[in-house]
Scaffold this active site. Sequence first.
Site, PDB file in Angstrom:
ATOM      1  N   HIS A  93       2.447  -6.886  13.212  1.00 34.20           N
ATOM      2  CA  HIS A  93       2.607  -8.179  12.539  1.00 34.20           C
ATOM      3  C   HIS A  93       1.556  -9.149  13.072  1.00 34.20           C
ATOM      4  O   HIS A  93       1.365  -9.239  14.286  1.00 34.20           O
ATOM      5  CB  HIS A  93       4.019  -8.735  12.768  1.00 34.20           C
TER       6      HIS A  93
ATOM      7  N   LYS B  87       6.961  -3.194   1.309  1.00 41.21           N
ATOM      8  CA  LYS B  87       8.320  -2.927   0.830  1.00 41.21           C
ATOM      9  C   LYS B  87       9.280  -2.895   2.016  1.00 41.21           C
ATOM     10  O   LYS B  87       8.946  -2.365   3.064  1.00 41.21           O
ATOM     11  CB  LYS B  87       8.380  -1.574   0.110  1.00 41.21           C
TER      12      LYS B  87
ATOM     13  N   GLY C 270      -4.657  -0.854   4.454  1.00 40.06           N
ATOM     14  CA  GLY C 270      -4.285   0.080   5.519  1.00 40.06           C
ATOM     15  C   GLY C 270      -5.271   0.058   6.664  1.00 40.06           C
ATOM     16  O   GLY C 270      -5.682   1.103   7.170  1.00 40.06           O
TER      17      GLY C 270
ATOM     18  N   LEU D  69      12.145  -1.432   4.098  1.00 36.09           N
ATOM     19  CA  LEU D  69      12.568  -0.041   4.264  1.00 36.09           C
ATOM     20  C   LEU D  69      14.088   0.094   4.205  1.00 36.09           C
ATOM     21  O   LEU D  69      14.811  -0.718   4.780  1.00 36.09           O
ATOM     22  CB  LEU D  69      12.056   0.507   5.590  1.00 36.09           C
TER      23      LEU D  69
END
Length: 187
Positions: A104, A88, A12, A90
């Site tokens: 990205h 994951k 993160g 969405l």
Amino acid sequence: MKNIAIFASHNGSGLDAIVEAVNKGILPLNIALVVSNNTKAKALQKAKDYKLTCKLVNTKTYDDPDDALYLLLQEHKCEYIFLSGYMKKLPSILTCNFKIINSHPSLLPKYGGTGMYGRFVHEAVIKNKEKVSGVTIHEVNEQYDEGKIILQKSVKILPDDTVDSLEEKIKNLEKIAIVKGLQLYIS
């Protein structure tokens, strides 16, 4: 002030940049929630260190993780979601009801899509002897890395750059791009 949730599967690193920008008054946001799908995510500990509300949401913690995410976002009155290395895909219940932004580590549309994340992107960029790489901040839809581009920042790749050195350059550039991209998106 608008509420944002930050989703992260691992470190993160975008969380740090956003917290710093919020604390300096650069981003008029309230970080209402940090979510991870990974029990070992360093982002969860960072959120605790920052005294932010954090939740682990996966198939072990909820029968229906997608519904749980939707309800948590509603409960915390989040308008925005920022994906900071969230691994994951969405569901439409989120992409249709929230403003979702992703960072990205390439200049999309190059090196985007399934399997193109983190180090895999940098390996492909170096292997293909690209001269430039960068960061794309984009809206999220139901397809990987195909949402509307908000901002791109680029960096030259030097002849002696390695996967590691390129990854470091991109991570440093990403901190700047995340804040600038969010500023543009929420204004």
